[in-house]
Enzyme design. Structure first.
Site, PDB file in Angstrom:
ATOM      1  N   ARG A 236      -5.034 -12.137  -2.863  1.00 25.37           N
ATOM      2  CA  ARG A 236      -4.497 -12.932  -1.758  1.00 25.37           C
ATOM      3  C   ARG A 236      -5.259 -14.253  -1.716  1.00 25.37           C
ATOM      4  NH1 ARG A 236      -0.593 -10.326  -1.640  1.00 25.37           N
ATOM      5  NH2 ARG A 236       0.292  -9.080   0.053  1.00 25.37           N
ATOM      6  N   HIS A 284       2.864 -17.019  -6.521  1.00 24.02           N
ATOM      7  CA  HIS A 284       2.779 -15.674  -5.938  1.00 24.02           C
ATOM      8  C   HIS A 284       3.883 -14.760  -6.487  1.00 24.02           C
ATOM      9  CE1 HIS A 284       1.463 -13.160  -2.215  1.00 24.02           C
ATOM     10  NE2 HIS A 284       1.909 -12.368  -3.189  1.00 24.02           N
TER      11      HIS A 284
HETATM   12  P1  NDP Z   1      -5.459  -0.468  -3.277  1.00 27.30           P
HETATM   13  O1  NDP Z   1      -5.573  -0.252  -1.815  1.00 27.30           O
HETATM   14  O2  NDP Z   1      -4.931   0.634  -4.118  1.00 27.30           O
HETATM   15  O3  NDP Z   1      -6.903  -0.852  -3.876  1.00 27.30           O
HETATM   16  C1  NDP Z   1      -7.766  -1.722  -3.253  1.00 27.30           C
HETATM   17  C2  NDP Z   1      -9.093  -1.719  -3.988  1.00 27.30           C
HETATM   18  O4  NDP Z   1      -9.963  -2.690  -3.397  1.00 27.30           O
HETATM   19  C3  NDP Z   1      -9.824  -0.369  -3.896  1.00 27.30           C
HETATM   20  O5  NDP Z   1     -10.455  -0.046  -5.114  1.00 27.30           O
HETATM   21  C4  NDP Z   1     -10.877  -0.626  -2.819  1.00 27.30           C
HETATM   22  O6  NDP Z   1     -12.050   0.170  -2.941  1.00 27.30           O
HETATM   23  C5  NDP Z   1     -11.198  -2.074  -3.091  1.00 27.30           C
HETATM   24  N1  NDP Z   1     -11.816  -2.710  -1.922  1.00 27.30           N
HETATM   25  C6  NDP Z   1     -11.273  -2.920  -0.692  1.00 27.30           C
HETATM   26  N2  NDP Z   1     -12.170  -3.475   0.136  1.00 27.30           N
HETATM   27  C7  NDP Z   1     -13.305  -3.609  -0.584  1.00 27.30           C
HETATM   28  C8  NDP Z   1     -14.598  -4.119  -0.293  1.00 27.30           C
HETATM   29  N3  NDP Z   1     -14.922  -4.567   0.929  1.00 27.30           N
HETATM   30  N4  NDP Z   1     -15.531  -4.101  -1.269  1.00 27.30           N
HETATM   31  C9  NDP Z   1     -15.236  -3.629  -2.505  1.00 27.30           C
HETATM   32  N5  NDP Z   1     -14.026  -3.141  -2.848  1.00 27.30           N
HETATM   33  C10 NDP Z   1     -13.075  -3.117  -1.895  1.00 27.30           C
HETATM   34  O7  NDP Z   1      -4.619  -1.794  -3.468  1.00 27.30           O
HETATM   35  P2  NDP Z   1      -3.688  -2.221  -4.706  1.00 27.30           P
HETATM   36  O8  NDP Z   1      -4.481  -2.073  -5.951  1.00 27.30           O
HETATM   37  O9  NDP Z   1      -2.377  -1.543  -4.635  1.00 27.30           O
HETATM   38  O10 NDP Z   1      -3.421  -3.762  -4.358  1.00 27.30           O
HETATM   39  C11 NDP Z   1      -4.475  -4.687  -4.222  1.00 27.30           C
HETATM   40  C12 NDP Z   1      -3.981  -6.001  -3.644  1.00 27.30           C
HETATM   41  O11 NDP Z   1      -3.229  -6.721  -4.609  1.00 27.30           O
HETATM   42  C13 NDP Z   1      -3.019  -5.904  -2.456  1.00 27.30           C
HETATM   43  O12 NDP Z   1      -3.699  -5.638  -1.255  1.00 27.30           O
HETATM   44  C14 NDP Z   1      -2.363  -7.260  -2.458  1.00 27.30           C
HETATM   45  O13 NDP Z   1      -3.096  -8.171  -1.657  1.00 27.30           O
HETATM   46  C15 NDP Z   1      -2.442  -7.696  -3.921  1.00 27.30           C
HETATM   47  N6  NDP Z   1      -1.104  -7.786  -4.543  1.00 27.30           N
HETATM   48  C16 NDP Z   1      -0.690  -9.004  -5.009  1.00 27.30           C
HETATM   49  C17 NDP Z   1       0.528  -9.124  -5.647  1.00 27.30           C
HETATM   50  C18 NDP Z   1       0.959 -10.435  -6.228  1.00 27.30           C
HETATM   51  O14 NDP Z   1       2.114 -10.552  -6.654  1.00 27.30           O
HETATM   52  N7  NDP Z   1       0.094 -11.421  -6.305  1.00 27.30           N
HETATM   53  C19 NDP Z   1       1.425  -7.973  -5.800  1.00 27.30           C
HETATM   54  C20 NDP Z   1       0.886  -6.746  -5.294  1.00 27.30           C
HETATM   55  C21 NDP Z   1      -0.343  -6.673  -4.677  1.00 27.30           C
HETATM   56  P3  NDP Z   1     -11.992   1.775  -2.799  1.00 27.30           P
HETATM   57  O15 NDP Z   1     -11.232   2.257  -4.014  1.00 27.30           O
HETATM   58  O16 NDP Z   1     -13.407   2.182  -2.845  1.00 27.30           O
HETATM   59  O17 NDP Z   1     -11.271   2.058  -1.518  1.00 27.30           O
HETATM   60  C1  OXD Z   2       2.452  -7.567  -2.507  1.00 30.65           C
HETATM   61  C2  OXD Z   2       2.770  -8.922  -2.954  1.00 30.65           C
HETATM   62  O1  OXD Z   2       1.531  -7.387  -1.703  1.00 30.65           O
HETATM   63  O2  OXD Z   2       3.835  -9.115  -3.577  1.00 30.65           O
HETATM   64  O3  OXD Z   2       3.151  -6.628  -2.934  1.00 30.65           O
HETATM   65  O4  OXD Z   2       1.958  -9.814  -2.749  1.00 30.65           O
END
Ligand code: NDP
Ligand code: OXD
Length: 321
Positions: A236, A284
């Protein structure tokens, strides 16, 4: 449980990602369930039991007193977490193979683009310059992924398969075959210190906001075979300090950046990112959610929920993701 009405609250989109296309797909998969596309003049908000949403306006969801579940039509829920008016019902996010595969395509594409010196080679071609630089093998390059969730783990495996040294950083400890795992703020510096290409796939929460800043960039491996470390952010925009990125690209703290997300989207025309020679920018769309896949995912979950089963991929409001 009686068949509840599903309301679609979808803002924004493109030709193949329009509110109309979502409505069509939901109509196809929802059988005789009523599907409303809002705004719709002829409905009573009290009739709405499920909402499938993308970028609802702040406060918009507060007007539905009988909601049972909210389905976010994307993986990231930061916008909903920031809205105090969102009803306190389960919030389900997208975590499906289709989206995960798309994100791994983006990550592999951009890691390879920097590893294989594409910015330099395209500039050479434009200038008709035959000037090869030594090409290090993938095994000489360490890719560090911030966020080892649904998306991060899959991208890590794809990069490992190509021969990169891959590590990851998460909140909780993990053990993943072939991936060096770091966790928590205590291990952040160690993680950054051994990273040549930093890939950010974190959710935006109060803990992660602005985490991509000069302090973090300065801790990346200064002895990278690529000369200087590279940043790739598809999480993000709020995760990144944009003034720091620009300054660090200009003074060599960063060698290049691939950015899919920005603090302000659409990116304003006056942004220096548009024309920066060290920036590869995408609007994005690293990983789009596909109406065909996601409408089925939501419809399946509603059916199961109404039959008394559990929901999948429910967001933990305390963690914010
Ligand atoms: P998940 O919830 O599956 O994974 C999030 C990961 O981030 C986990 O490993 C979590 O740790 C880690 N995390 C969260 N907070 C912290 C912190 N404070 N310190 C260290 N690690 C942290 O999310 P997804 O993988 O499904 O998606 C990730 C992000 O990708 C979404 O939230 C979205 O913003 C972005 N996204 C962007 C897209 C685009 O087109 N640009 C499309 C889809 C998603 P833990 O495993 O220990 O909980
Ligand atoms: C998502 C994105 O969060 O597209 O899925 O950014």
């Amino acid at each position: 449980m009686n068949k509840g009405t599903l309301a679609l609250l979808i803002h924004g989109g493109t030709e193949n990602w329009s509110p109309q296309r979502w409505k069509q797909r939901f109509d196809e998969v929802c059988g005789d369930r009523r599907v409303l596309q809002l705004p719709d003049a002829g409905f009573d908000p009290a009739d709405v039991h499920y909402a499938a949403v993308w970028k609802p306006r702040p406060g918009e969801l507060a007007g539905f007193p009988n909601l049972r579940v909210i389905f976010n039509l994307g993986a990231g829920v930061d916008a909903l977490m920031a809205d105090p008016g969102v009803p306190k019902v389960p919030l389900v996010r997208v975590a499906v193979g289709d989206l995960t595969g798309r994100m791994s395509e983006y990550v592999v594409l951009h890691v390879l683009m920097h590893h294989r010196q594409e910015l330099y080679l395209r500039a050479s071609q434009r200038e008709k310059r035959w000037a090869p630089k030594f090409q290090w093998p993938a095994s000489a390059v360490s890719v560090g992924i911030m966020g080892l969730g649904t998306l991060g783990v899959n991208a890590a495996h794809a990069l490992r398969h190509l021969g990169f040294r891959v590590s990851g950083w998460s909140r909780n400890p993990k053990e993943i075959d072939g991936i060096k795992c770091f966790h928590g703020s205590a291990q952040l510096d160690a993680f950054l210190g051994q990273t040549d290409i930093l890939v950010c796939l974190l959710p935006l929460t109060p803990d992660t906001r602005d985490i991509l800043n000069r302090g973090s960039f300065a801790k990346l491996n200064r002895n990278s075979p690529m000369g200087a470390p590279v940043l790739i952010n598809a999480g993000r925009g709020g995760l990144q300090n944009e003034a720091d990125i620009l300054a660090c690209l200009d003074d060599g703290t960063l060698g290049a950046a691939s950015l899919d997300v920005f603090v302000q989207e659409p990116l304003p025309g006056a942004s220096p990112f548009w024309s920066h020679p060290k920036v590869v920018l995408t609007p994005h769309n690293a990983a789009d959610t596909d109406p065909d896949e996601i409408s089925k995912y939501v419809a399946r979950q509603i059916e199961r929920f109404e039959a008394g089963g559990g929901l999948e991929n429910v967001v933990d409001p305390a963690r914010g993701y």
